[in-house]
Design a protein around this motif. Sequence first.
Motif, PDB file in Angstrom:
ATOM      1  N   ASN A 117     -26.529  16.910  18.780  1.00 47.40           N
ATOM      2  CA  ASN A 117     -27.632  16.683  19.710  1.00 47.40           C
ATOM      3  C   ASN A 117     -27.369  17.331  21.058  1.00 47.40           C
ATOM      4  O   ASN A 117     -28.254  17.861  21.698  1.00 47.40           O
ATOM      5  CB  ASN A 117     -27.863  15.180  19.899  1.00 47.40           C
ATOM      6  N   PHE A 144      -7.347  -6.249   8.049  1.00 43.77           N
ATOM      7  CA  PHE A 144      -8.358  -5.206   7.813  1.00 43.77           C
ATOM      8  C   PHE A 144      -9.347  -5.169   8.976  1.00 43.77           C
ATOM      9  O   PHE A 144      -9.707  -4.095   9.475  1.00 43.77           O
ATOM     10  CB  PHE A 144      -9.120  -5.488   6.510  1.00 43.77           C
ATOM     11  N   PHE A 198       0.828  -1.213   0.000  1.00 43.32           N
ATOM     12  CA  PHE A 198       0.000   0.000   0.000  1.00 43.32           C
ATOM     13  C   PHE A 198       0.861   1.262   0.000  1.00 43.32           C
ATOM     14  O   PHE A 198       0.451   2.304  -0.471  1.00 43.32           O
ATOM     15  CB  PHE A 198      -0.941   0.020   1.197  1.00 43.32           C
ATOM     16  N   THR A 209     -15.824   2.554   8.477  1.00 39.21           N
ATOM     17  CA  THR A 209     -15.763   2.664   9.934  1.00 39.21           C
ATOM     18  C   THR A 209     -15.387   4.089  10.343  1.00 39.21           C
ATOM     19  O   THR A 209     -15.973   4.670  11.258  1.00 39.21           O
ATOM     20  CB  THR A 209     -14.751   1.659  10.505  1.00 39.21           C
ATOM     21  N   LEU A 210     -14.374   4.631   9.659  1.00 42.12           N
ATOM     22  CA  LEU A 210     -13.973   6.014   9.947  1.00 42.12           C
ATOM     23  C   LEU A 210     -15.140   6.962   9.734  1.00 42.12           C
ATOM     24  O   LEU A 210     -15.452   7.805  10.578  1.00 42.12           O
ATOM     25  CB  LEU A 210     -12.807   6.429   9.035  1.00 42.12           C
ATOM     26  N   ILE A 243     -27.088   7.489  23.290  1.00 39.06           N
ATOM     27  CA  ILE A 243     -25.883   8.305  23.300  1.00 39.06           C
ATOM     28  C   ILE A 243     -26.130   9.664  22.655  1.00 39.06           C
ATOM     29  O   ILE A 243     -25.555  10.673  23.043  1.00 39.06           O
ATOM     30  CB  ILE A 243     -24.743   7.537  22.607  1.00 39.06           C
ATOM     31  N   PHE A 244     -26.997   9.675  21.664  1.00 40.63           N
ATOM     32  CA  PHE A 244     -27.305  10.931  20.972  1.00 40.63           C
ATOM     33  C   PHE A 244     -28.159  11.858  21.834  1.00 40.63           C
ATOM     34  O   PHE A 244     -28.202  13.060  21.646  1.00 40.63           O
ATOM     35  CB  PHE A 244     -28.032  10.664  19.648  1.00 40.63           C
ATOM     36  N   LYS A 245     -28.870  11.237  22.758  1.00 38.27           N
ATOM     37  CA  LYS A 245     -29.761  12.029  23.635  1.00 38.27           C
ATOM     38  C   LYS A 245     -29.015  12.541  24.859  1.00 38.27           C
ATOM     39  O   LYS A 245     -29.590  13.162  25.739  1.00 38.27           O
ATOM     40  CB  LYS A 245     -30.933  11.139  24.114  1.00 38.27           C
ATOM     41  N   VAL A 283     -17.752   6.468  12.536  1.00 38.98           N
ATOM     42  CA  VAL A 283     -17.475   7.065  13.844  1.00 38.98           C
ATOM     43  C   VAL A 283     -17.526   8.584  13.769  1.00 38.98           C
ATOM     44  O   VAL A 283     -17.997   9.238  14.699  1.00 38.98           O
ATOM     45  CB  VAL A 283     -16.138   6.575  14.458  1.00 38.98           C
ATOM     46  N   HIS A 295     -21.195   9.341  13.675  1.00 35.34           N
ATOM     47  CA  HIS A 295     -21.750   9.054  15.000  1.00 35.34           C
ATOM     48  C   HIS A 295     -21.387  10.172  15.965  1.00 35.34           C
ATOM     49  O   HIS A 295     -22.243  10.717  16.674  1.00 35.34           O
ATOM     50  CB  HIS A 295     -21.167   7.717  15.479  1.00 35.34           C
ATOM     51  N   GLY A 296     -20.102  10.551  15.932  1.00 36.62           N
ATOM     52  CA  GLY A 296     -19.635  11.625  16.812  1.00 36.62           C
ATOM     53  C   GLY A 296     -20.318  12.947  16.486  1.00 36.62           C
ATOM     54  O   GLY A 296     -20.716  13.695  17.389  1.00 36.62           O
ATOM     55  N   VAL A 331     -23.249  13.509  15.129  1.00 31.43           N
ATOM     56  CA  VAL A 331     -24.637  13.516  15.586  1.00 31.43           C
ATOM     57  C   VAL A 331     -24.695  13.752  17.099  1.00 31.43           C
ATOM     58  O   VAL A 331     -25.513  14.514  17.607  1.00 31.43           O
ATOM     59  CB  VAL A 331     -25.352  12.203  15.196  1.00 31.43           C
ATOM     60  N   ARG A 332     -23.777  13.114  17.836  1.00 30.78           N
ATOM     61  CA  ARG A 332     -23.740  13.307  19.306  1.00 30.78           C
ATOM     62  C   ARG A 332     -23.492  14.767  19.664  1.00 30.78           C
ATOM     63  O   ARG A 332     -24.159  15.329  20.522  1.00 30.78           O
ATOM     64  CB  ARG A 332     -22.630  12.449  19.904  1.00 30.78           C
ATOM     65  N   GLY A 391     -11.604  -4.360   2.054  1.00 34.95           N
ATOM     66  CA  GLY A 391     -10.905  -4.003   3.288  1.00 34.95           C
ATOM     67  C   GLY A 391     -10.776  -2.502   3.458  1.00 34.95           C
ATOM     68  O   GLY A 391     -11.058  -1.955   4.534  1.00 34.95           O
ATOM     69  N   LEU A 392     -10.385  -1.826   2.377  1.00 33.35           N
ATOM     70  CA  LEU A 392     -10.234  -0.370   2.466  1.00 33.35           C
ATOM     71  C   LEU A 392     -11.585   0.306   2.653  1.00 33.35           C
ATOM     72  O   LEU A 392     -11.700   1.283   3.399  1.00 33.35           O
ATOM     73  CB  LEU A 392      -9.521   0.167   1.218  1.00 33.35           C
ATOM     74  N   ILE A 438     -10.193   1.310  15.156  1.00 37.79           N
ATOM     75  CA  ILE A 438     -10.879   2.593  14.957  1.00 37.79           C
ATOM     76  C   ILE A 438     -12.099   2.688  15.880  1.00 37.79           C
ATOM     77  O   ILE A 438     -12.286   3.676  16.600  1.00 37.79           O
ATOM     78  CB  ILE A 438     -11.312   2.756  13.481  1.00 37.79           C
ATOM     79  N   ALA A 479     -14.067  -1.031   4.203  1.00 32.63           N
ATOM     80  CA  ALA A 479     -14.465  -1.280   5.598  1.00 32.63           C
ATOM     81  C   ALA A 479     -13.801  -0.266   6.524  1.00 32.63           C
ATOM     82  O   ALA A 479     -14.438   0.279   7.428  1.00 32.63           O
ATOM     83  CB  ALA A 479     -14.081  -2.709   5.994  1.00 32.63           C
ATOM     84  N   ILE A 480     -12.518  -0.004   6.274  1.00 38.29           N
ATOM     85  CA  ILE A 480     -11.813   0.976   7.105  1.00 38.29           C
ATOM     86  C   ILE A 480     -12.411   2.377   6.890  1.00 38.29           C
ATOM     87  O   ILE A 480     -12.722   3.083   7.858  1.00 38.29           O
ATOM     88  CB  ILE A 480     -10.304   0.963   6.781  1.00 38.29           C
ATOM     89  N   ALA A 496      -7.871  -3.561  11.975  1.00 45.11           N
ATOM     90  CA  ALA A 496      -7.811  -2.099  11.784  1.00 45.11           C
ATOM     91  C   ALA A 496      -9.179  -1.478  12.077  1.00 45.11           C
ATOM     92  O   ALA A 496      -9.273  -0.435  12.735  1.00 45.11           O
ATOM     93  CB  ALA A 496      -7.351  -1.770  10.364  1.00 45.11           C
ATOM     94  N   VAL A 497     -10.225  -2.137  11.596  1.00 48.25           N
ATOM     95  CA  VAL A 497     -11.592  -1.660  11.854  1.00 48.25           C
ATOM     96  C   VAL A 497     -11.872  -1.669  13.360  1.00 48.25           C
ATOM     97  O   VAL A 497     -12.397  -0.706  13.928  1.00 48.25           O
ATOM     98  CB  VAL A 497     -12.619  -2.530  11.089  1.00 48.25           C
ATOM     99  N   TYR A 530     -12.684   5.136  19.163  1.00 48.69           N
ATOM    100  CA  TYR A 530     -13.848   6.026  19.170  1.00 48.69           C
ATOM    101  C   TYR A 530     -14.711   5.817  20.411  1.00 48.69           C
ATOM    102  O   TYR A 530     -15.195   6.777  21.017  1.00 48.69           O
ATOM    103  CB  TYR A 530     -14.686   5.813  17.907  1.00 48.69           C
TER     104      TYR A 530
END
Lengths: 214, 551
Positions: B545, A162, A37, B531-532, A95-97, B535, B538-539, B541-542, B524-525, A169, B527-528, A165-166, A173
């Motif tokens: 709110n 992969f 990569f 996910t990024l 969590i949003f609330k 999050v 997700h962050g 929206v938090r 795979g990429l 993250i 998925a990464i 890695a997920v 978070y």
Amino acid sequence: MNRRRVLLFSRFERFWHWSQMVLIFLLLLSGFNIHGFYHVLDFRGAVEWHTMAAIALGVLWIFAIFWHLTTGTWRHYVPTTRGLWQVARYYAYGIFKGERHPYHKAYWRKHNPLQALTYLALKLLLFPAIWISGLAYLFAGFWNGAGESLMWVALVHTAAAFAIAVFIIAHIYLLTAGHSFVQHVMPMIDGFDEVDLTPEEEAYLEQDVPNQIK
Amino acid sequence: MAASNRWSSLFLSAVLFSSAQTLSATTDIIDSDMNFRSQESVQPIAREASASTADHSKYEILEGPFNNGPEVTRACLSCHTEAGKHFMKSIHWTWEYTHPTTGQKLGKKSIVNNFCTNARGNEGMCAQCHAGYGWKDDSFDFTNQNNIDCLVCHDRTGDYYKTPPTKGNKACSIMFEGKKPIYLVKVAQNIGLPGRENCGGCHFYGGGGDGVKHGDLDSSLKQPSKELDVHMDAKGLNFSCTKCHVSNKHLWAGSRYSVIAKDTKGTGQPGIRRDVATCESCHGLSPHPGETLAGIKLNQHVERVACQTCHIPTIARGGVATKTDWDWRTAGKTIDGEGYKEKAYTQGNGEHRATYKSIKGSFKYGENLVPHYAWFDGQMIYTTIDTEFDPDSGPVEINRFNGSAADDKSRIWPFKRMHTVQPYDKGNNTLVYMHLWGDDDDAYWGNYDFGNAIRVGMEKNGIAYSGEFDFVDTYSHWPITHMVAPKEDALSCDECHAKQSRLKNIEGVYIPGRDSSRWLDIIGLLAIAGTLFGVVGHGAVRILNRKGGQS
């Protein structure tokens, strides 16, 4: 039930966690370098870092597994459905609330049910997948795996990488969920976290190991 | 020209080439083609001190006088009573080789190559590299020991040379005129084990000129630097050819018809390995240091990758070019009825190389070439004069070979691949023998008529010819094994373990860094990235709110 600050993560567990973190980062970075990569290191350098990090992680794991078994801490990862739904609902909605995290740590249950399930899956599925494929990869020369068979090993290894890695993250978070990021990280630094204790547990800790309770 | 380590890098070749061009402006034009061993510059190469118990200058029989070569041979054989019998079994004498597994009859006596195409029938020229005296045609007596030329291999004065057995057409014979006489007594008294210049006198000039044929054998190996060849390094190990090409009864190890593509015996017991020329016979089966991770990995590579693949980074890197492409179709152009040459290529050492010759056609050259890589099981299969092929199904492989990842005896080997467009029999779909050399009206060299040259070439060798010829693309493959670089210059892992791999055409094996699943990488990429994105979303929206809740 009293909520107290208790030594939840022993010195070894913290050492394990942070050294594992460093090694996994090294493995991911060198691994995707080998994969092609990017070319921060040359192939040989990347393979050497990757292999050394893997050997170090392997040694660490031998100690970690021994530690889990002898201390009984493996029980933290036994899956449970108790509170699972509430936690899932919290991450998806509450969590949003601005709701508070529904789970409170217990002395023998330091992970929330979703967390415990995730770690269990990581330990039972993903890590074995990456270890078995990784060892097969490393020792390909000994089982004559230079042909197409190495391709399947490499596919499993890459897919697992992969997935890890997920996981990382999401893991980082989720440190921001509920309490603040610092509040989440601190227990893994000084070992102390807030735990709901039964009177018996509290009495035991104060009586027998007073330095483990604040 | 600059320091000797200039060869160590591919990238420097461009610099080298331009400096060579500047140099050539001040150098007299030297024709390094077709001069073979009659080159004036031959100096005997120092060999290790002779351990011989005999001083040949003290033998009465070697005081002469000798009127000709065979008289010297008779003197040699009067003491070396068995040498003649031994030598007559050697390929240097027979020019015949029956392949042990395919049974094909090979050797210069029969094969067709894609350079000058055939020695057969052209012995008057080609047999100047036969280690015998006077092979002009079929009448040569292969049973007469006195016809053996001992001196061509054992001369240690550097003064001995051979010219073609017959004169040929004047278009060619002019090249061999005006040579210094040979003093046979002096040569006979100064014999010894062969130096690189002895073997090189023919093997460096195969295919019709310096470095033409092999790409890893040319005159730069007479006095090579360490960078060019770590073993033959004139100031270092200074190996003679026979250091590796060990001999027993005048039979040499190291056939390229039947190559030991993978030596599994290694060094063997002390002193017993005198039968092979493999790297492993000296370096063993685990040649890299076994105490480092890289060493262990490299030792595992030995299983599937020939030593030569990594340790010969490029070929023709001694300043002498090798021919890569030959087009016979353009041959035969003349100016005022005379053949001519164009010398448009200047090689690294400043010499000029012909890019066109009326007698041969057009050529291309290469230096510092990255070899062609392929799985190789060591066994060469030839398209011989009687092999039928389909001219429409792509280039004809003059020699092909098997090998695959699945075959345990195969390894990935480097080759020089030669491309040629050469005549073939259009009616029978076979290669042809051409009558090139001769002082007659049909020899191509001098008359420039393919039709006649092929007709006569086929006729005098008793091969059926349809009467019609055309041209066909051919490839030949030359396993690379010389010009071994010092270990610092061996290929880095990235040369193969990368998307732009030297081994991009190698199949049947997963090479980390070269290979990956496109789909797995995309998934795979994604998925990464997903996910990024998840999050971050997700962050976000938090945070929104929380602000909304506060207000």
